[in-house]
Design a protein around this motif. Structure first.
Motif, mmCIF file in Angstrom:
data_model
loop_
_atom_site.group_PDB
_atom_site.id
_atom_site.type_symbol
_atom_site.label_atom_id
_atom_site.label_comp_id
_atom_site.label_asym_id
_atom_site.label_seq_id
_atom_site.Cartn_x
_atom_site.Cartn_y
_atom_site.Cartn_z
ATOM 1 N N ARG A 61 0.894 -1.167 0.000
ATOM 2 C CA ARG A 61 0.000 0.000 0.000
ATOM 3 C C ARG A 61 0.927 1.209 0.000
ATOM 4 N NH1 ARG A 61 -5.133 0.544 0.896
ATOM 5 N NH2 ARG A 61 -5.306 -1.485 1.894
ATOM 6 N N GLU A 63 1.500 5.418 -0.598
ATOM 7 C CA GLU A 63 0.945 6.768 -0.649
ATOM 8 C C GLU A 63 2.079 7.702 -1.031
ATOM 9 O OE1 GLU A 63 -1.326 8.106 2.734
ATOM 10 O OE2 GLU A 63 -1.824 6.017 3.244
ATOM 11 N N ARG A 86 -2.721 7.172 -3.859
ATOM 12 C CA ARG A 86 -2.714 5.957 -3.041
ATOM 13 C C ARG A 86 -2.962 4.795 -3.982
ATOM 14 N NH1 ARG A 86 -6.541 7.263 2.132
ATOM 15 N NH2 ARG A 86 -5.118 8.739 3.084
#
Length: 187
Positions: A61, A63, A86
């Motif tokens: 994940r 960002e 994101r």
């Protein structure tokens, strides 16, 4: 520059340890992104969290936040495009594995079992950069249709009393006459 991360990461070991890496990357080290930017450039902030999903896929994940210095295509002046992205990435080792990833993952290729965090950040910035940079602070270009020297926001409405000028209206007739070989004066 903040360096709380290694250059390369083994994504499976990082996922096993549920590691999170964060920091900043100088944009002048991103060779694919640099041609889109107007110097001087700054840094991009990122956070990358590694884990395994239910199917034991290594996922990341990520960002990313940055202000991209670009040239506005309306004003031709420098401005900063704010980019925040994101993404959820699924780690693969070859392009053949991409079709095996669940649909909600974007592929992240681990070459030689390693992933470069800088490359992930650069990919996200490239995806977030506008195709046509336009500074939102610049008003849309207004056209001047001036009547007697005054500017208007909209073109003058056409009057139904005025005949419509059709410059090619009799072109078909002229071509037909030319093909038949008759001079125009005779017809």
């Amino acid at each position: 520059m903040s360096r709380d991360y290694p250059d390369q990461v083994d994504p499976w070991k990082a996922a096993e340890g549920r590691r999170t890496f964060s920091g900043t990357v100088p944009m002048d080290r991103m060779a694919r992104l640099m041609p889109l930017l107007e110097p001087p450039v700054g840094e991009a902030e990122f956070t990358a969290q590694f884990r395994f999903d239910e199917e034991r896929n290594a996922v990341i994940r990520i960002e990313v936040r940055a202000k991209l210095p670009m040239i506005c295509q309306r004003s031709l002046k420098r401005y900063e495009e704010s980019v925040q992205r994101r993404s959820l990435l699924g780690v693969i080792t070859s392009a053949d594995e991409e079709s095996d990833l669940p649909g909600h993952y974007e592929p992240a290729l681990a070459e030689n079992g390693r992933i470069q965090l800088r490359d992930l950040v650069e990919d996200e910035l490239l995806l977030g950069a506008p195709q046509v940079p336009r500074d939102p602070a610049v008003d849309a270009v207004r056209r001047s249709f001036g009547r007697s020297g005054s500017e208007q926001d909209e073109p003058p409405a056409s009057s139904s009393d005025e005949p419509t000028r059709r410059p090619f209206a009799d072109l078909a007739e002229q071509l037909a006459r030319k093909q038949s070989g008759k001079p125009e004066e005779e017809q």
